[in-house]
Design an enzyme around this catalytic site. Structure first.
Site, short mmCIF file in Angstrom:
data_model
loop_
_atom_site.label_atom_id
_atom_site.label_comp_id
_atom_site.label_asym_id
_atom_site.label_seq_id
_atom_site.Cartn_x
_atom_site.Cartn_y
_atom_site.Cartn_z
CB SER A 8 -0.89 0.01 1.25
OG SER A 8 -1.51 1.28 1.42
CE1 TYR A 46 -3.74 -2.24 5.39
CE2 TYR A 46 -2.95 -0.06 4.76
CZ TYR A 46 -3.49 -1.29 4.42
OH TYR A 46 -3.78 -1.57 3.10
#
Length: 258
Positions: free
Chosen positions: A148, A162
């Protein structure tokens, strides 16, 4: 061979984790449409079975295996199902992941660890199982780690776990590429999406301030759609990307270009 033939996955077997919803479903269907038979892994077996039916409707073979990537035995079992029931281990899409949005001063260390266990350690365990299968069979393969841009940049939404997991996945991508490409013929790359409409971005989209901040950072001024990742995925999975390893293929509407 035409340029379009290089994107074909005919005769190959792909493994997709996190294939019960979101990007995992899009990825699995794209691989099947490109000609691959697909082994699906996820924890939600009811949704996983729906994905299996969609793939079989495309005329491809498919197996669905309940998989918790945090459990190394489950990772081995998914790879074994691809090998034994579909006949190969050619492509791994390490897509399984969970998000967590919480201020760090309120974060529970156990929950932080859980995110790393699934997003980072789980991906590594899947890569290990896949790599061992390829090495035992004496052939190469392609691993695509779905990272990501939040492993490279940040938003106003607090999500340290995350972000750490996705940054770590980029490090693993580089290291495995160095270990396995020359000696084992296994290419290892990372697909790095920006903000894509999915369950994972729901928390950011629901936060007006975080959403406005994110959009202001994206030159296209919008979130992406899952289908806009498919071209990059097939490039990394197929012979069209045969000279790519250790690469981070960013698809983010221009966010990291600033």
């Amino acid at each position: 061979m035409s340029v379009f033939d290089r994107f074909s996955l005919e005769g190959r077997v792909a493994i997709v984790t996190g294939a019960s919803s979101g990007l995992g479903v899009t990825f699995a269907l794209a691989l099947a449409e490109a000609g691959a038979d697909v082994a699906l892994g996820a924890r939600r077996t009811d949704l996983l079975d729906e994905t299996r039916k969609k793939i079989e409707a495309l005329g491809r073979r498919c197996v669905a295996v309940r998989t918790d990537v945090a459990d190394p035995a489950d990772c081995e079992a998914l790879v074994a199902a691809a090998r034994d029931r579909l006949g190969g281990t050619d492509v791994l899409v390490n897509n399984a992941g969970v998000g967590r949005v919480v201020p760090s001063h309120k974060d529970d260390p156990a929950e932080f660890t859980r995110v790393l266990q699934i997003n980072l350690i789980g991906a590594y365990q899947m890569a290990q199982a896949f790599g061992r299968a390829c090495i035992a069979a004496g052939h190469g393969g392609s691993i695509i780690n779905v990272s990501s841009v939040l492993g490279m940049v940040s938003t106003d939404a607090p999500q340290a776990a995350y972000s750490a997991s996705k940054a770590g996945l980029l490090g693993i991508t580089r290291d495995l590429a160095m270990q396995w490409t020359l000696r084992r013929g296994i290419r290892v790359n990372a697909l790095v999406p920006g903000l894509i409409h999915s369950d994972m971005t729901a928390a950011i989209e629901a936060d007006e301030k975080a959403a406005a901040s994110a959009l202001a950072s994206i030159p296209m001024r919008r979130l992406g759609d899952a289908d806009e990742l498919v071209g990059a995925l097939l490039l990394l999975a197929s012979d069209a990307g045969s000279y790519m390893t250790g690469s981070f293929l960013v698809v983010d509407g221009g966010w990291t270009a600033q």
